[in-house]
Design a protein around this motif. Structure first.
Motif, PDB file in Angstrom:
ATOM      1  N   ARG A 154     -16.780 -64.498 -35.404  1.00 43.37           N
ATOM      2  CA  ARG A 154     -16.969 -65.867 -34.927  1.00 43.37           C
ATOM      3  C   ARG A 154     -16.470 -66.905 -35.918  1.00 43.37           C
ATOM      4  N   GLY A 155     -16.589 -66.642 -37.215  1.00 41.09           N
ATOM      5  CA  GLY A 155     -16.193 -67.639 -38.206  1.00 41.09           C
ATOM      6  C   GLY A 155     -14.699 -67.863 -38.303  1.00 41.09           C
ATOM      7  N   ALA A 156     -13.893 -66.796 -38.154  1.00 44.41           N
ATOM      8  CA  ALA A 156     -12.454 -66.922 -38.378  1.00 44.41           C
ATOM      9  C   ALA A 156     -11.609 -66.509 -37.186  1.00 44.41           C
ATOM     10  N   GLY A 157     -12.192 -65.873 -36.184  1.00 42.17           N
ATOM     11  CA  GLY A 157     -11.438 -65.523 -34.993  1.00 42.17           C
ATOM     12  C   GLY A 157     -10.601 -64.263 -35.116  1.00 42.17           C
ATOM     13  N   PHE A 158      -9.700 -64.103 -34.146  1.00 41.18           N
ATOM     14  CA  PHE A 158      -8.905 -62.881 -34.036  1.00 41.18           C
ATOM     15  C   PHE A 158      -7.962 -62.691 -35.220  1.00 41.18           C
ATOM     16  N   ILE A 159      -7.540 -63.788 -35.848  1.00 39.21           N
ATOM     17  CA  ILE A 159      -6.615 -63.675 -36.964  1.00 39.21           C
ATOM     18  C   ILE A 159      -7.219 -62.906 -38.131  1.00 39.21           C
ATOM     19  N   SER A 160      -8.540 -62.955 -38.270  1.00 42.09           N
ATOM     20  CA  SER A 160      -9.180 -62.202 -39.351  1.00 42.09           C
ATOM     21  C   SER A 160      -9.062 -60.704 -39.121  1.00 42.09           C
ATOM     22  N   LEU A 161      -9.074 -60.281 -37.868  1.00 38.36           N
ATOM     23  CA  LEU A 161      -8.827 -58.876 -37.553  1.00 38.36           C
ATOM     24  C   LEU A 161      -7.362 -58.529 -37.807  1.00 38.36           C
ATOM     25  N   GLU A 162      -6.473 -59.428 -37.427  1.00 38.20           N
ATOM     26  CA  GLU A 162      -5.051 -59.209 -37.699  1.00 38.20           C
ATOM     27  C   GLU A 162      -4.790 -59.084 -39.199  1.00 38.20           C
ATOM     28  N   ASN A 163      -5.480 -59.895 -39.982  1.00 34.16           N
ATOM     29  CA  ASN A 163      -5.314 -59.836 -41.432  1.00 34.16           C
ATOM     30  C   ASN A 163      -5.749 -58.487 -41.991  1.00 34.16           C
ATOM     31  N   ALA A 187     -21.354 -52.657 -58.535  1.00 32.67           N
ATOM     32  CA  ALA A 187     -22.755 -53.070 -58.455  1.00 32.67           C
ATOM     33  C   ALA A 187     -23.507 -52.155 -57.497  1.00 32.67           C
ATOM     34  N   THR A 188     -24.803 -52.106 -57.680  1.00 33.67           N
ATOM     35  CA  THR A 188     -25.640 -51.329 -56.762  1.00 33.67           C
ATOM     36  C   THR A 188     -25.613 -51.943 -55.371  1.00 33.67           C
ATOM     37  N   TRP A 189     -25.566 -53.273 -55.327  1.00 39.25           N
ATOM     38  CA  TRP A 189     -25.539 -53.999 -54.061  1.00 39.25           C
ATOM     39  C   TRP A 189     -24.150 -54.602 -53.896  1.00 39.25           C
ATOM     40  N   GLU A 190     -23.235 -53.846 -53.306  1.00 37.22           N
ATOM     41  CA  GLU A 190     -21.836 -54.232 -53.184  1.00 37.22           C
ATOM     42  C   GLU A 190     -21.605 -55.186 -52.010  1.00 37.22           C
ATOM     43  N   TYR A 191     -20.474 -55.876 -52.048  1.00 34.82           N
ATOM     44  CA  TYR A 191     -20.111 -56.738 -50.920  1.00 34.82           C
ATOM     45  C   TYR A 191     -19.653 -55.863 -49.747  1.00 34.82           C
ATOM     46  N   PRO A 192     -20.008 -56.222 -48.522  1.00 36.42           N
ATOM     47  CA  PRO A 192     -19.547 -55.468 -47.342  1.00 36.42           C
ATOM     48  C   PRO A 192     -18.076 -55.733 -47.104  1.00 36.42           C
ATOM     49  N   PHE A 193     -17.264 -54.711 -47.120  1.00 36.92           N
ATOM     50  CA  PHE A 193     -15.812 -54.853 -47.103  1.00 36.92           C
ATOM     51  C   PHE A 193     -15.304 -55.686 -45.918  1.00 36.92           C
ATOM     52  N   ALA A 194     -15.646 -55.301 -44.704  1.00 37.75           N
ATOM     53  CA  ALA A 194     -15.090 -55.965 -43.519  1.00 37.75           C
ATOM     54  C   ALA A 194     -15.544 -57.422 -43.415  1.00 37.75           C
ATOM     55  N   VAL A 195     -16.825 -57.661 -43.629  1.00 41.73           N
ATOM     56  CA  VAL A 195     -17.334 -59.033 -43.557  1.00 41.73           C
ATOM     57  C   VAL A 195     -16.706 -59.887 -44.654  1.00 41.73           C
ATOM     58  N   ALA A 196     -16.495 -59.299 -45.818  1.00 38.91           N
ATOM     59  CA  ALA A 196     -15.807 -60.015 -46.886  1.00 38.91           C
ATOM     60  C   ALA A 196     -14.403 -60.408 -46.443  1.00 38.91           C
ATOM     61  N   GLY A 197     -13.737 -59.499 -45.719  1.00 39.88           N
ATOM     62  CA  GLY A 197     -12.400 -59.797 -45.230  1.00 39.88           C
ATOM     63  C   GLY A 197     -12.368 -60.983 -44.291  1.00 39.88           C
ATOM     64  N   VAL A 198     -13.348 -61.086 -43.410  1.00 38.71           N
ATOM     65  CA  VAL A 198     -13.426 -62.225 -42.487  1.00 38.71           C
ATOM     66  C   VAL A 198     -13.652 -63.516 -43.274  1.00 38.71           C
ATOM     67  N   ASN A 199     -14.499 -63.455 -44.284  1.00 44.74           N
ATOM     68  CA  ASN A 199     -14.760 -64.634 -45.116  1.00 44.74           C
ATOM     69  C   ASN A 199     -13.520 -65.068 -45.888  1.00 44.74           C
ATOM     70  N   LEU A 236       0.309 -62.080 -46.086  1.00 43.45           N
ATOM     71  CA  LEU A 236       0.550 -61.629 -47.458  1.00 43.45           C
ATOM     72  C   LEU A 236      -0.407 -62.314 -48.431  1.00 43.45           C
ATOM     73  N   LEU A 237      -0.609 -63.616 -48.230  1.00 42.93           N
ATOM     74  CA  LEU A 237      -1.539 -64.351 -49.080  1.00 42.93           C
ATOM     75  C   LEU A 237      -2.950 -63.788 -48.928  1.00 42.93           C
ATOM     76  N   TYR A 238      -3.298 -63.382 -47.722  1.00 44.28           N
ATOM     77  CA  TYR A 238      -4.596 -62.755 -47.476  1.00 44.28           C
ATOM     78  C   TYR A 238      -4.755 -61.495 -48.324  1.00 44.28           C
ATOM     79  N   CYS A 239      -3.740 -60.658 -48.352  1.00 38.45           N
ATOM     80  CA  CYS A 239      -3.816 -59.420 -49.128  1.00 38.45           C
ATOM     81  C   CYS A 239      -3.981 -59.712 -50.618  1.00 38.45           C
ATOM     82  N   VAL A 240      -3.227 -60.700 -51.103  1.00 40.88           N
ATOM     83  CA  VAL A 240      -3.371 -61.100 -52.505  1.00 40.88           C
ATOM     84  C   VAL A 240      -4.790 -61.603 -52.763  1.00 40.88           C
ATOM     85  N   ALA A 241      -5.303 -62.427 -51.859  1.00 43.18           N
ATOM     86  CA  ALA A 241      -6.645 -62.981 -52.023  1.00 43.18           C
ATOM     87  C   ALA A 241      -7.700 -61.884 -52.092  1.00 43.18           C
ATOM     88  N   PHE A 242      -7.547 -60.847 -51.285  1.00 40.65           N
ATOM     89  CA  PHE A 242      -8.544 -59.767 -51.260  1.00 40.65           C
ATOM     90  C   PHE A 242      -8.576 -59.024 -52.597  1.00 40.65           C
TER      91      PHE A 242
END
Length: 292
Positions: A154-163, A187-199, A236-242
């Motif tokens: 909901r926060g970023a839409g379909f483009i976040s899945l495309e990314n 860390a013991t409490w890691e960031y959730p990969f997919a949700v992090a990607g949407v953010n 590409l910028l998304y991949c660098v950001a991740f």
């Protein structure tokens, strides 16, 4: 994706708001930062404190241009101020509009193509593991918040899945390393990969300010020029950001509660790199070397 680089001029884009710091203004009348781009179809230039002046309808450093809708910016270079005005090329305008359209598409779980994209992401992430369904506890393994990943777009839409899908296919080694939290002291409490990607998608959309009708940031101006080189510059910028985010996560010994702070520092690093003098493409960014 690497393209030949034409000879470039240094140019900039005029912002209509005043800079906050007085020491960044020519006689306290305008704020300037240098950016680079490809030679535009038409350029007009004026110089203050230098030997060359090419005038136009607004004087560089003059309050007459404050509040006007001009696509120019002043820069300070070796003791004098220079303003170069530019307009978008047809190619830049076309690619920018296409990207804006992508950013407006909501994820629709009833659409067949959106369903197929979600399945493709699963198979790219876990090629040897059969997906039980579009609603399944399996999705939690990837870092979605629940059994139905469609609720997290909901926060970023379909483009976040495309990314995410672009990342998985273009840089599979880096994608798998971050997905499986390989490398570094975690860390013991890691960031959730997919949700992090949407953010991250949402953060880049805010940083580039592409939805505004007028250019308001220098980072946006740089990025729009990069679209001339590669239509997939956003992805590409998304991949660098991740990978930058993950690197900062490790360097800060961060845990889940620190995610927003890590995301803010990631944005700051991306902005710094995009404004470097020798960065003309996403591939020129120093952090691009983190991708594999």
């Amino acid at each position: 994706m690497v393209a030949l680089i034409p000879k470039r001029n240094v140019l900039c884009l005029l912002v209509t708001e005043k800079m906050e710091r007085a020491d960044e203004r020519p006689n306290n009348q305008g704020g300037c930062i240098a950016i680079r781009s490809f030679p535009p179809p038409s350029i007009s230039r004026c110089t203050i404190g230098g030997s060359t002046t090419i005038s136009d309808d607004a004087t560089c450093g003059s309050p007459r241009w404050i509040g006007k809708s001009l696509s120019c910016v002043c820069i300070k270079r070796k003791g004098h101020y220079e303003r170069i005005c530019m307009t978008l090329t047809p190619l830049q305008e076309e690619r920018l509009q296409r990207l804006k359209h992508r950013m407006k598409v909501y994820f629709d779980p009833s659409r067949r193509d959106h369903q197929e994209a979600l399945k493709a992401l699963w198979h790219a992430a876990y090629p040897d593991q059969e997906l039980e369904g579009l609603i399944s506890d399996q999705w939690k393994e990837m870092g979605w918040q629940g059994r139905d990943p469609s609720t997290d777009f909901r926060g970023a839409g379909f483009i976040s899945l495309e990314n995410l899908l672009f990342f998985a296919k273009a840089f599979s080694t880096s994608f798998q390393r971050l997905l499986n939290k390989k490398g570094g002291k975690r860390a013991t409490w890691e960031y959730p990969f997919a949700v992090a990607g949407v953010n991250i998608t949402f953060m880049i959309m805010q940083m580039l300010d592409l939805q505004s009708t007028k250019p308001r940031t220098f980072v946006r101006a740089v990025f729009v020029q990069m679209l001339s080189e590669d239509e997939w510059a956003f992805d590409l910028l998304y991949c660098v950001a991740f990978v930058v985010m993950d690197r900062q996560w490790l360097e800060k010994n961060a845990s889940y509660m620190d995610f927003n702070e890590v995301l803010r520092s990631t944005r700051m690093q991306l902005e710094r790199e995009l404004l470097l003098d020798d960065v003309m493409r996403i591939e020129d960014m120093p952090s691009y070397s983190l991708l594999s």
